[in-house]
Design a protein around this motif. Structure first.
Motif, short mmCIF file in Angstrom:
data_model
loop_
_atom_site.label_atom_id
_atom_site.label_comp_id
_atom_site.label_asym_id
_atom_site.label_seq_id
_atom_site.Cartn_x
_atom_site.Cartn_y
_atom_site.Cartn_z
N ASP A 161 6.69 7.80 93.31
CA ASP A 161 7.86 7.03 92.71
C ASP A 161 8.74 6.54 93.92
O ASP A 161 8.73 4.96 94.05
N ARG A 162 9.81 7.72 94.91
CA ARG A 162 10.76 7.08 95.43
C ARG A 162 9.94 5.91 96.40
O ARG A 162 10.79 5.37 96.67
N LEU A 163 8.96 6.65 96.72
CA LEU A 163 8.25 5.75 97.85
C LEU A 163 7.97 4.41 97.60
O LEU A 163 8.20 3.63 98.74
N ALA A 164 7.64 4.54 96.72
CA ALA A 164 7.85 3.01 95.35
C ALA A 164 8.58 2.18 95.56
O ALA A 164 8.96 0.56 95.71
N ASN A 165 9.63 2.04 96.27
CA ASN A 165 10.83 2.30 96.38
C ASN A 165 11.51 0.63 97.65
O ASN A 165 10.66 1.22 98.26
N PRO A 166 11.40 0.04 97.07
CA PRO A 166 11.01 -1.17 98.14
C PRO A 166 12.21 -0.86 99.44
O PRO A 166 11.47 -0.87 100.36
N ASP A 167 12.90 0.04 99.26
CA ASP A 167 14.31 0.74 100.46
C ASP A 167 12.92 1.30 101.45
O ASP A 167 13.75 1.77 102.75
#
Ligand code: ADP
Ligand code: ZN
Length: 214
Positions: free
Chosen positions: A70-76
């Motif tokens: 989920d964290r890696l899917a964040n645009p940042d």
């Protein structure tokens, strides 16, 4: 850059991840920090994770991998990221390969911060962290400017419960058994870079930047 940091607990991954995050303007993703925030907030994940963490054991993979995905899917994360504390087992590394593959991104490097066990034990016993902002210190090697309080936010610093002496030995054993095999995993993948940890934070940072060619 997309970077994974490897190294024993207390090797300085968190500190170096912060330096890299600032230098490269990419997010620092620490599974340990994510778990601690969940413990502090008493979330269902935090409640499940706490028992393992306090004993110096790993949180089960099934609780860990989804958080990272989920964290890696964040645009940042599009420009890059520094993974600190993940992967920690071969199944986690295989999972990460799959996730990155699906996202069509490739790791640039896995950087091992190499520190001897005896230095690790000395470091962790002196480690202090800020319960408010997560800043990390050492009573000898990286002391706070004012004794006992965080440089950043002036909150009194504490010893993490899992930095207590018996737990440290357990975490080291867990590292050798479950995480150390990742060194040859990434070596075989041609991704491994190594920086020898130094006593001085700045010296270690210099070696880390050099190993990554930045
Ligand atoms: P350190 O690197 O100093 O051990 P961390 O903050 O990375 O500290 O992790 C603290 C604890 O959180 C670990 O000892 C472990 O119990 C749990 N943890 C963190 N990341 C993972 C992971 N990828 N898989 C399983 N457990 C983890
Ligand atoms: Zn602070």
């Amino acid at each position: 850059m997309k970077i994974v940091l490897l190294g024993a607990p207390g090797a300085g991954k968190g500190t170096q991840a912060k330096a890299l995050s600032e230098k490269l303007s990419i997010p620092h993703i620490s599974t340990g920090d994510i778990f601690r925030a969940n413990i502090k907030g008493n979330t269902p994940l935090g409640i499940k994770a706490k028992g393992y963490i306090d004993k110096g054991e790993l949180v089960p993979d099934e609780l860990t991998v989804e958080i990272v995905k989920d964290r890696l899917a964040n645009p940042d994360c599009e420009k890059g990221f520094i993974l600190d504390g993940f992967p920690r087992t071969i199944p986690q590394a295989e999972y990460l390969d799959k996730v990155l593959n699906n996202m069509k991104i490739d790791l640039d490097a896995t950087l091992l911060i190499n520190v001897d066990d005896k230095d690790i034990i000395e470091r962790m016993s002196g480690r202090r962290t800020c319960p408010n902002c997560g800043a990390s210190y050492h009573v000898v090697f990286n002391p706070t400017k004012v004794e006992g309080v965080c440089d950043v936010c002036s909150t009194p610093v504490i010893q993490r419960p899992d930095d207590a002496a018996e737990t440290v030995l357990n975490r080291l054993e867990t590292y050798h058994k479950q995480t150390q095999p990742l060194i040859s995993y990434y070596e075989k993948a041609g991704k491994l870079k190594v920086a020898q940890g130094a006593d001085e934070v700045d010296e270690t940072t210099a070696r880390v930047f050099k190993a990554l060619g930045i």
